[in-house]
Design an enzyme around this catalytic site. Structure first.
Site, PDB file in Angstrom:
ATOM      1  N   SER A  11       7.122  -4.463  -7.544  1.00  0.00           N
ATOM      2  CA  SER A  11       6.261  -5.132  -6.568  1.00  0.00           C
ATOM      3  C   SER A  11       5.800  -6.500  -7.037  1.00  0.00           C
ATOM      4  O   SER A  11       5.176  -7.229  -6.279  1.00  0.00           O
ATOM      5  CB  SER A  11       5.043  -4.247  -6.255  1.00  0.00           C
ATOM      6  OG  SER A  11       4.276  -4.037  -7.424  1.00  0.00           O
ATOM      7  N   GLY A  35      29.755  15.387   5.334  1.00  0.00           N
ATOM      8  CA  GLY A  35      30.709  14.295   5.502  1.00  0.00           C
ATOM      9  C   GLY A  35      30.503  13.101   4.595  1.00  0.00           C
ATOM     10  O   GLY A  35      31.301  12.166   4.604  1.00  0.00           O
ATOM     11  N   CYS A  83      -1.531 -10.135 -12.082  1.00  0.00           N
ATOM     12  CA  CYS A  83      -0.681 -10.176 -13.269  1.00  0.00           C
ATOM     13  C   CYS A  83      -1.527 -10.224 -14.537  1.00  0.00           C
ATOM     14  O   CYS A  83      -2.750 -10.365 -14.492  1.00  0.00           O
ATOM     15  CB  CYS A  83       0.239 -11.397 -13.225  1.00  0.00           C
ATOM     16  SG  CYS A  83       1.546 -11.282 -11.992  1.00  0.00           S
ATOM     17  N   HIS A 100       2.687 -13.018 -18.191  1.00  0.00           N
ATOM     18  CA  HIS A 100       3.301 -14.344 -18.265  1.00  0.00           C
ATOM     19  C   HIS A 100       2.310 -15.388 -18.776  1.00  0.00           C
ATOM     20  O   HIS A 100       1.097 -15.144 -18.880  1.00  0.00           O
ATOM     21  CB  HIS A 100       3.820 -14.767 -16.891  1.00  0.00           C
ATOM     22  CG  HIS A 100       2.753 -14.852 -15.837  1.00  0.00           C
ATOM     23  ND1 HIS A 100       1.911 -15.941 -15.690  1.00  0.00           N
ATOM     24  CD2 HIS A 100       2.376 -13.975 -14.867  1.00  0.00           C
ATOM     25  CE1 HIS A 100       1.088 -15.740 -14.689  1.00  0.00           C
ATOM     26  NE2 HIS A 100       1.349 -14.531 -14.166  1.00  0.00           N
TER      27      HIS A 100
END
Length: 430
Positions: A340, A248, A363, A345
């Site tokens: 995540s 369906g 990071c 940076h």
């Protein structure tokens, strides 16, 4: 910075022919009939809405036998499945024309097989649609027969869509992975994958593989065995309108996306040396000092892929379950690496630690100038390979982490290939 986890029969008499109504999706069959005494051919009547046809001339003694056409579904059939049912077959000859149109008169794309005895549509049909099939076939003597069928497809109880990570006319790095994330569970993965096609120039061996996105949604990604070659033209065709994901549940998207693989830029961050080497087309152009995750928050290993980049972002510890440990606004030159929340940076607050000490929350931090340099160099799809991590490897569903799956395992993730790669042979349509 932090990682965010967040069917019919015929008879002939005296050269005439009659058609009998088929049942449901059983094929409608038409056989060309010719009079033995050279008289006129009776094209036959129609029964239950089935439209007959006529041959193009009398059959002579010793000539080729008659051709016949079978159309599935039969004329008048209701609630036909959108995918895998419609087909036209010829016996005793070859198909010369098959035209399928919807209620608006739009033609359904399809192909006659190389041997001329079959036709199928290129993509699923739309739900709740009305379709007309008009087919022609000829025997070895060129005696032609025609047949027609009209039917309706079933309605959808529910629909699904996919989120595509690749935009039309975009340029991606050599680590590009095509990713489709679905908003509904996909029970029949083979039905969906069968309607996804990737064509590239030059051709590569590539494969789709099913996985779970970081948020738990079903996802299917496509990649080659190795990084793409610079300059590759890629064409993704996703014919999901009418594709059946579950009982369906049908798709309502059709996409034709063309994109290009740009220059090769691969960054390798060595967490032991605390430097990140940046190579363009195989030549090192930068070797940047970094400060990655500290002992309590080590940076994950494996290959990450640049998802996007933004010059100025807020990084909040609450998004990674660390309470109010920090809330840094306007973090500059942020290159997004995982869903995540892993970024490369600028981290001016760690000045003096770059190249010497890993002291971030996961990071890859750099000084302001070097962060800008890296930011300006990279684009979406560029791979960032992290070496010598003390933590786990990035999962395939976290961003574009599929490069962390070995090729044999990746192939097994396909619902169709059975462990063999599908070639993206051919040239993308202009």
């Amino acid at each position: 910075m932090p990682r965010i986890h967040g069917a019919s029969r015929t008879g002939a008499a005296g050269g005439g022919i009659r058609l009998f109504a088929g049942l449901m999706v059983a094929p409608l069959i038409f056989i060309a009939g010719c009079s033995s005494d050279g008289g006129k051919t009776d094209p036959g009547g129609s029964t239950g809405g089935n439209s007959g046809g006529s041959s193009s001339g009398p059959n002579k003694k010793g000539a080729a036998g008659p051709a016949a056409i079978a159309i599935t579904p039969a004329d008048g059939t209701k609630s036909v499945e959108t995918d895998g049912v419609l087909k036209v077959d010829a016996t005793g000859g070859k198909l010369t024309s098959v035209v399928v149109t919807d209620a608006k008169g739009q033609t359904v794309a399809g192909q006659i097989s190389p041997d001329g005895i079959g036709w199928k549509p290129d993509a699923p049909l739309a739900n709740a649609g009305a379709y007309t099939v008009a087919a022609k076939a000829a025997n070895a003597d060129g005696v032609e027969v025609t047949a027609q069928s009209k039917f309706n497809t079933k309605s959808a109880d529910d629909t699904f869509v996919a989120n595509f990570n690749i935009e039309p006319d975009s340029t991606w790095g050599v680590g590009a992975i095509i990713s489709l994330k679905f908003n509904e569970p996909i029970k029949d993965k083979a039905a969906i994958e069968r309607n996804l096609k990737v064509v590239s120039e030059p051709a590569v061996q590539g494969s789709w593989s099913w996985l779970k996105d970081l948020d738990g949604n079903d996802r299917v990604d496509y990649r080659p065995e190795k990084y793409w070659v610079t300059g590759t033209k890629v064409n993704l065709k996703a014919n999901l309108t009418g594709a059946k994901a579950a009982p369906g549940v049908y798709g309502k998207q059709t996409k034709d996306i063309k994109f290009t693989i740009g220059r090769s830029l691969v960054a390798t961050a060595d967490l032991k040396s605390k430097y990140m080497s940046v190579k363009q087309d195989g030549t090192e152009i930068k070797n940047l000092p970094i400060s990655a995750g500290g002992p309590s928050f080590p940076t994950w290993g494996g290959t990450m892929v640049v998802l996007d980049k933004v010059d100025g972002i807020t990084m909040d510890s609450e998004t990674v379950g660390l309470g109010d440990a920090y809330n840094m606004k306007n973090v500059r030159h942020a290159v997004h690496l995982t869903a995540s929340g892993t970024y490369a940076h600028g981290a001016p607050w760690n000045e003096g630690k770059f190249g010497r000490q890993n002291d971030s929350h996961g990071c890859i931090g750099m000084g302001a100038s070097n962060a800008k340099t890296f930011f300006d160099l990279v684009t979406q799809g560029d791979p960032v390979e992290v070496l010598n991590s003390t933590d786990k490897t990035v999962k395939p569903g976290n961003g574009l982490g599929g490069w962390n799956v070995d090729w044999a395992t990746w192939l097994k993730g396909s619902a169709l290939s059975g462990g063999g790669a599908a070639p993206t042979s051919g040239t993308p349509a202009p």
